[in-house]
Design a protein around this motif. Sequence first.
Motif, PDB file in Angstrom:
ATOM      1  N   ASP A 151      -6.764  30.979  10.000  1.00  0.00           N
ATOM      2  CA  ASP A 151      -8.118  31.799   9.758  1.00  0.00           C
ATOM      3  C   ASP A 151      -8.849  32.834  10.650  1.00  0.00           C
ATOM      4  O   ASP A 151      -8.920  32.588  11.844  1.00  0.00           O
ATOM      5  CB  ASP A 151      -9.194  30.847   9.194  1.00  0.00           C
ATOM      6  CG  ASP A 151      -9.247  29.988   7.228  1.00  0.00           C
ATOM      7  OD1 ASP A 151      -7.464  30.403   7.260  1.00  0.00           O
ATOM      8  OD2 ASP A 151      -9.630  29.021   6.340  1.00  0.00           O
ATOM      9  N   PRO A 194     -15.924  34.200  10.885  1.00  0.00           N
ATOM     10  CA  PRO A 194     -17.167  34.985  10.209  1.00  0.00           C
ATOM     11  C   PRO A 194     -17.513  36.081  10.582  1.00  0.00           C
ATOM     12  O   PRO A 194     -17.626  37.216   9.634  1.00  0.00           O
ATOM     13  CB  PRO A 194     -18.123  33.841  10.929  1.00  0.00           C
ATOM     14  CG  PRO A 194     -17.687  32.807  11.545  1.00  0.00           C
ATOM     15  CD  PRO A 194     -16.493  32.924  12.483  1.00  0.00           C
ATOM     16  N   TYR A 243     -15.867  38.938  10.402  1.00  0.00           N
ATOM     17  CA  TYR A 243     -14.666  39.552   9.794  1.00  0.00           C
ATOM     18  C   TYR A 243     -14.079  38.873   8.410  1.00  0.00           C
ATOM     19  O   TYR A 243     -13.740  39.665   7.265  1.00  0.00           O
ATOM     20  CB  TYR A 243     -13.131  39.019  10.600  1.00  0.00           C
ATOM     21  CG  TYR A 243     -12.955  39.702  11.670  1.00  0.00           C
ATOM     22  CD1 TYR A 243     -12.012  41.133  12.060  1.00  0.00           C
ATOM     23  CD2 TYR A 243     -12.552  38.583  12.994  1.00  0.00           C
ATOM     24  CE1 TYR A 243     -12.277  41.193  13.343  1.00  0.00           C
ATOM     25  CE2 TYR A 243     -12.959  39.201  14.336  1.00  0.00           C
ATOM     26  CZ  TYR A 243     -12.419  40.576  14.631  1.00  0.00           C
ATOM     27  OH  TYR A 243     -12.668  41.089  15.857  1.00  0.00           O
ATOM     28  N   ARG A 244     -15.484  38.676   8.023  1.00  0.00           N
ATOM     29  CA  ARG A 244     -15.724  38.047   6.677  1.00  0.00           C
ATOM     30  C   ARG A 244     -16.781  39.190   5.646  1.00  0.00           C
ATOM     31  O   ARG A 244     -18.495  39.206   6.322  1.00  0.00           O
ATOM     32  CB  ARG A 244     -16.124  36.485   6.402  1.00  0.00           C
ATOM     33  CG  ARG A 244     -14.568  36.286   6.823  1.00  0.00           C
ATOM     34  CD  ARG A 244     -14.735  34.679   6.650  1.00  0.00           C
ATOM     35  NE  ARG A 244     -14.202  34.013   8.065  1.00  0.00           N
ATOM     36  CZ  ARG A 244     -13.589  32.163   7.227  1.00  0.00           C
ATOM     37  NH1 ARG A 244     -14.621  31.694   6.902  1.00  0.00           N
ATOM     38  NH2 ARG A 244     -13.135  31.630   7.936  1.00  0.00           N
ATOM     39  N   SER A 288     -18.821  37.268  -1.057  1.00  0.00           N
ATOM     40  CA  SER A 288     -18.419  37.332  -2.207  1.00  0.00           C
ATOM     41  C   SER A 288     -19.185  38.560  -3.188  1.00  0.00           C
ATOM     42  O   SER A 288     -20.788  38.302  -2.751  1.00  0.00           O
ATOM     43  CB  SER A 288     -17.684  35.772  -2.475  1.00  0.00           C
ATOM     44  OG  SER A 288     -19.344  35.357  -3.098  1.00  0.00           O
ATOM     45  N   ASN A 298     -14.991  40.224  -4.528  1.00  0.00           N
ATOM     46  CA  ASN A 298     -15.621  40.292  -3.148  1.00  0.00           C
ATOM     47  C   ASN A 298     -16.236  41.896  -3.514  1.00  0.00           C
ATOM     48  O   ASN A 298     -15.654  42.457  -4.173  1.00  0.00           O
ATOM     49  CB  ASN A 298     -15.290  39.428  -1.996  1.00  0.00           C
ATOM     50  CG  ASN A 298     -13.301  40.710  -2.218  1.00  0.00           C
ATOM     51  OD1 ASN A 298     -13.707  41.145  -1.336  1.00  0.00           O
ATOM     52  ND2 ASN A 298     -13.326  39.441  -2.375  1.00  0.00           N
ATOM     53  N   MET A 323     -10.068  39.475   4.088  1.00  0.00           N
ATOM     54  CA  MET A 323     -11.941  39.484   4.724  1.00  0.00           C
ATOM     55  C   MET A 323     -12.332  39.151   3.376  1.00  0.00           C
ATOM     56  O   MET A 323     -13.520  38.955   3.409  1.00  0.00           O
ATOM     57  CB  MET A 323     -12.093  40.956   5.520  1.00  0.00           C
ATOM     58  CG  MET A 323     -11.742  41.456   5.853  1.00  0.00           C
ATOM     59  SD  MET A 323     -11.449  43.767   6.614  1.00  0.00           S
ATOM     60  CE  MET A 323     -13.471  42.841   7.377  1.00  0.00           C
ATOM     61  N   SER A 373     -11.260  36.865   0.326  1.00  0.00           N
ATOM     62  CA  SER A 373     -11.359  36.112  -0.475  1.00  0.00           C
ATOM     63  C   SER A 373     -10.410  34.629   0.632  1.00  0.00           C
ATOM     64  O   SER A 373     -10.247  33.946   0.529  1.00  0.00           O
ATOM     65  CB  SER A 373     -10.422  36.479  -1.941  1.00  0.00           C
ATOM     66  OG  SER A 373      -8.735  36.686  -0.984  1.00  0.00           O
ATOM     67  N   HIS A 375      -9.070  34.889   3.415  1.00  0.00           N
ATOM     68  CA  HIS A 375      -9.599  35.491   5.206  1.00  0.00           C
ATOM     69  C   HIS A 375      -8.812  34.200   5.899  1.00  0.00           C
ATOM     70  O   HIS A 375      -8.695  33.771   7.152  1.00  0.00           O
ATOM     71  CB  HIS A 375     -10.763  34.089   5.489  1.00  0.00           C
ATOM     72  CG  HIS A 375     -11.981  33.901   4.329  1.00  0.00           C
ATOM     73  ND1 HIS A 375     -12.429  33.221   3.543  1.00  0.00           N
ATOM     74  CD2 HIS A 375     -12.393  35.190   4.459  1.00  0.00           C
ATOM     75  CE1 HIS A 375     -13.545  33.964   3.345  1.00  0.00           C
ATOM     76  NE2 HIS A 375     -13.803  34.829   3.413  1.00  0.00           N
TER      77      HIS A 375
END
Length: 358
Positions: A171, A174, A176-177, A180, A199, A266, A268, A270
């Motif tokens: 994964d 965080p 790079y996320r 949603s 997202n 990024m 859904s 990850h």
Amino acid sequence: MRALLRSMAPPVLGLGFSLVAAALLLLLLGEKTTVLWEALYNSCLTDFGLGYTLFYMTPYLFTGLGVAVCFQCGLFNIGGEGQLYLGAIAIVAVASVLPNLSPWFGIPLGILVAAGAGGTWGGIAGWLKAKRGSHEVIVTILLNFIAFAIVNYLILYQFDNPNSQSPETLDVGPGYRIASLSSLFGALGLSLFDSTPANVSLFIAIATAFAAYFFLFHTSRGFALRCVGKSIRASEFAGISVQSQTLLALALGGAFSGLVGINEVMGSQHKVIEGFSPQYGFTGIAVALLARSHPLGVIVSAFLFGVLQNSARELEFLSDKVTKELAVVIQAILIGFVAAQAVWGKPFLRWLSREKKR
């Protein structure tokens, strides 16, 4: 308005014919046609179904733009599938090298590397077309297989997840996320799209479509690119470099397709899962055809294909006689009728003109 209606008539009729064909197929299988309408209703007019439709719409919007901008230059980009895989794995690669970035740096960096990886892959096809005269269709198809091999190797041996038996990467962190849609609307006090993977990459895709429209129709470089698509000889006579526009168009097409990684990595999952794309790149061709290669039309077209993708999944749940494979067949019928509107659309417009004269 009259010109708009004339241009929209064939695609709308194509959609209508495709729905009739799908309904007839269900009747031949002994299934009620109401199952089809229920699937369409669930995909468009329910909170859960609409969330999944918007999720599917996002990659179709990116790949549709990747094909449309090349169509504007008279080129056929069939390499979207390989470009999007490279865009996705590029995000994982940079996240593994720089794992502790804050979202203020990680998210823009992820977007840039996804576009850069896809654009570089498309640029290879553009260079071979411009400098060596290689046909872009053959080159982009072959580059797809090379991209699949590279990405599969990286998933299995470089960025593999040792805690999973499935072929997938670790994964991303965080930083790079992206949020949603459910959390975004939840911050506004609204309960929408809960339990769906939709997202913020949807908004990035729509903004990309408007940016592509501005570039193509409101800049000199976009004008030059479209001139090459209209006439190579006239463009050369006007002093436009056909080679540079060819390279630019395929690089842009690859960059747009590479951005699919935003939605997958990024937004859904990850991570990159082997075979995560249900042919997003190839379906993007039909998305661009339906939109007449217009970037803003691609937004509407991508939503339609998102509905079709989600409806096929709904049909499998709603009917005992519609299997997963048959649901894909029904979806293919819908795509075929809609994409083939260019064949029967002109005769329909000629008939419409004759009726108007009478």
